[in-house]
Design an enzyme around this catalytic site. Structure first.
Site, PDB file in Angstrom:
ATOM      1  N   GLU A 125       0.833  -1.359   0.003  1.00 22.88           N
ATOM      2  CA  GLU A 125       0.072   0.032  -0.227  1.00 22.88           C
ATOM      3  C   GLU A 125       1.047   1.050   0.174  1.00 22.88           C
ATOM      4  O   GLU A 125       0.772   2.215  -0.556  1.00 22.88           O
ATOM      5  CB  GLU A 125      -0.911  -0.081   1.331  1.00 22.88           C
ATOM      6  CG  GLU A 125      -2.077   0.767   1.070  1.00 22.88           C
ATOM      7  CD  GLU A 125      -3.030   0.200   0.139  1.00 22.88           C
ATOM      8  OE1 GLU A 125      -2.894  -0.692  -0.481  1.00 22.88           O
ATOM      9  OE2 GLU A 125      -4.114   0.511   0.049  1.00 22.88           O
ATOM     10  N   THR A 151      -5.091   7.714  -5.157  1.00 27.16           N
ATOM     11  CA  THR A 151      -5.164   7.991  -3.538  1.00 27.16           C
ATOM     12  C   THR A 151      -4.317   8.854  -3.365  1.00 27.16           C
ATOM     13  O   THR A 151      -4.503   9.672  -2.389  1.00 27.16           O
ATOM     14  CB  THR A 151      -5.387   6.625  -3.262  1.00 27.16           C
ATOM     15  OG1 THR A 151      -6.366   5.842  -3.381  1.00 27.16           O
ATOM     16  CG2 THR A 151      -5.206   6.704  -1.512  1.00 27.16           C
TER      17      THR A 151
HETATM   18  N1  HSE Z   1      -8.030   5.563   4.282  1.00 29.74           N
HETATM   19  C1  HSE Z   1      -7.278   5.701   2.949  1.00 29.74           C
HETATM   20  C2  HSE Z   1      -7.605   7.158   2.372  1.00 29.74           C
HETATM   21  C3  HSE Z   1      -8.234   4.725   2.126  1.00 29.74           C
HETATM   22  O1  HSE Z   1      -8.645   7.605   2.490  1.00 29.74           O
HETATM   23  O2  HSE Z   1      -6.759   7.826   1.796  1.00 29.74           O
HETATM   24  C4  HSE Z   1      -7.606   4.842   0.713  1.00 29.74           C
HETATM   25  O3  HSE Z   1      -8.692   3.884  -0.318  1.00 29.74           O
END
Ligand code: HSE
Length: 326
Positions: free
Chosen positions: A148, A201
């Protein structure tokens, strides 16, 4: 379950039990609206698949990736699946193992549905199965978080943990890592709509506020506590009224076409709650039955078509199983 990164020990293995394995790992909805970086759940579909075969030559190759429109690297040093698997092999002292990986993407990349997590978890579950490692799958979490980190610059666990463990998951703490599986009402349906716009992201994390005031914090943690209580109490209405986010959603919603219009439509059709899935652009609604979830996804898809935006829709219950051999 407490799972300290520093405390991850090499499992007592490993005698290969099979030559190849085919694994599915599920998509996930991270944040669950109010729980930025600390809450997530797995769904039944979509998900990614990995086929892993043992080879005679030490090291990892990636022979095939499908469903990615050529966006993901075949170079094992740059692909999150192979990099996480390599970290795992190093941790158990098995860099002598030779592996070939096929990755079959069955969900859109950059969708907010934990696409990289599903691939990484499928890869880690595949190597665990291939080597006959019967230790707790939660031990794979730190390796999945490495993937990740590589994918979006931050090793959050709210996608990888539910993809790996199944169900609804709380990341109580990152240091030390403390991951707790939560119960959920059986009759909770999830309606997911992925509007076909790109929201990486990494970028969706850069635009959020880094400082918050006490008043907002009080509102937010009241809602998180309300959501977790609702899950334990099987109280779907309490779950619904707690799923409000005043910190992240006001900023990220700007990246999602007609976000507030879609909320109005979904809530007007009987959704219990509505919000952004992970970092978006996917949105999701909880409903009390499958029929309502189906109608909402169809209506939202119709709405997006009307503003010339393509979409994928999914209806699912919460997936308690996590990854599986298929
Ligand atoms: N918690 C993370 C964000 C999840 O909101 O950036 C990414 O899918």
């Amino acid at each position: 379950m407490e799972n300290n990164l520093e405390e991850v020990k090499a499992p007592t293995i490993l005698k290969s039990t099979r030559e190849s394995v085919h694994v599915f790992a599920p998509a996930t909805v991270a944040n669950v609206v109010c729980g930025f970086d600390v809450l997530g759940f797995a769904v039944n579909e979509p998900g990614d698949e990995v086929i892993m075969r043992q080879t005679n030559k030490p090291g990892i190759t990636i022979s095939k990736i499908t469903g990615d429109d050529g966006r993901l690297p075949l170079d094992p040093a740059k692909n999150t699946v192979s990099v996480s698997v390599q970290h795992y092999l190093q941790s158990i002292g098995r860099t002598d193992v030779g592996l070939d990986i096929e990755l079959h993407k069955k969900m859109p990349i950059g969708s907010g549905l934990g696409s990289s997590s599903a691939s990484t978890v499928a890869g880690l579950y595949a190597i665990k199965t291939l080597l006959g490692d019967d230790s707790d799958p939660a031990k794979l979490l730190p390796f999945a978080m490495k993937g990740e980190e590589m994918a979006c610059g931050h090793g959050h666990a709210d996608n990888v943990a539910p993809a790996l463990l199944g169900g609804f998951v709380l990341i109580r703490s990152y240091d030390p890592l403390d991951v707790i599986r939560l119960p959920h009402p059986a009759g909770l349906y999830c309606a997911i709509v992925f509007p076909d716009v790109d929201v990486p992201t990494r970028e969706a994390r850069q635009i959020i506020r880094q400082k918050i005031n006490m008043k907002d914090a009080v509102t937010q943690w009241g809602n998180i506590a309300g959501l977790v209580s609702g899950l334990f109490m099987q109280d779907i209405d309490l779950i619904g009224r707690s799923m409000k986010d005043i910190l992240v959603e006001p900023v990220r919603s700007m990246l999602i076409p007609d976000f507030y219009k879609m909320r109005e439509i979904a809530m007007g059709m009987g959704a219990v709650s509505f919000g952004i899935s992970g970092s978006g652009p996917s949105v999701f609604a909880f409903t009390k039955d499958e029929e309502t979830a189906k109608r909402i996804t169809q209506k939202l898809q119709q709405h997006l078509t009307g503003i010339k935006i393509g979409s994928n829709i999914y209806v699912s219950t919460i997936n308690d199983a996590g990854p599986r051999v298929i």
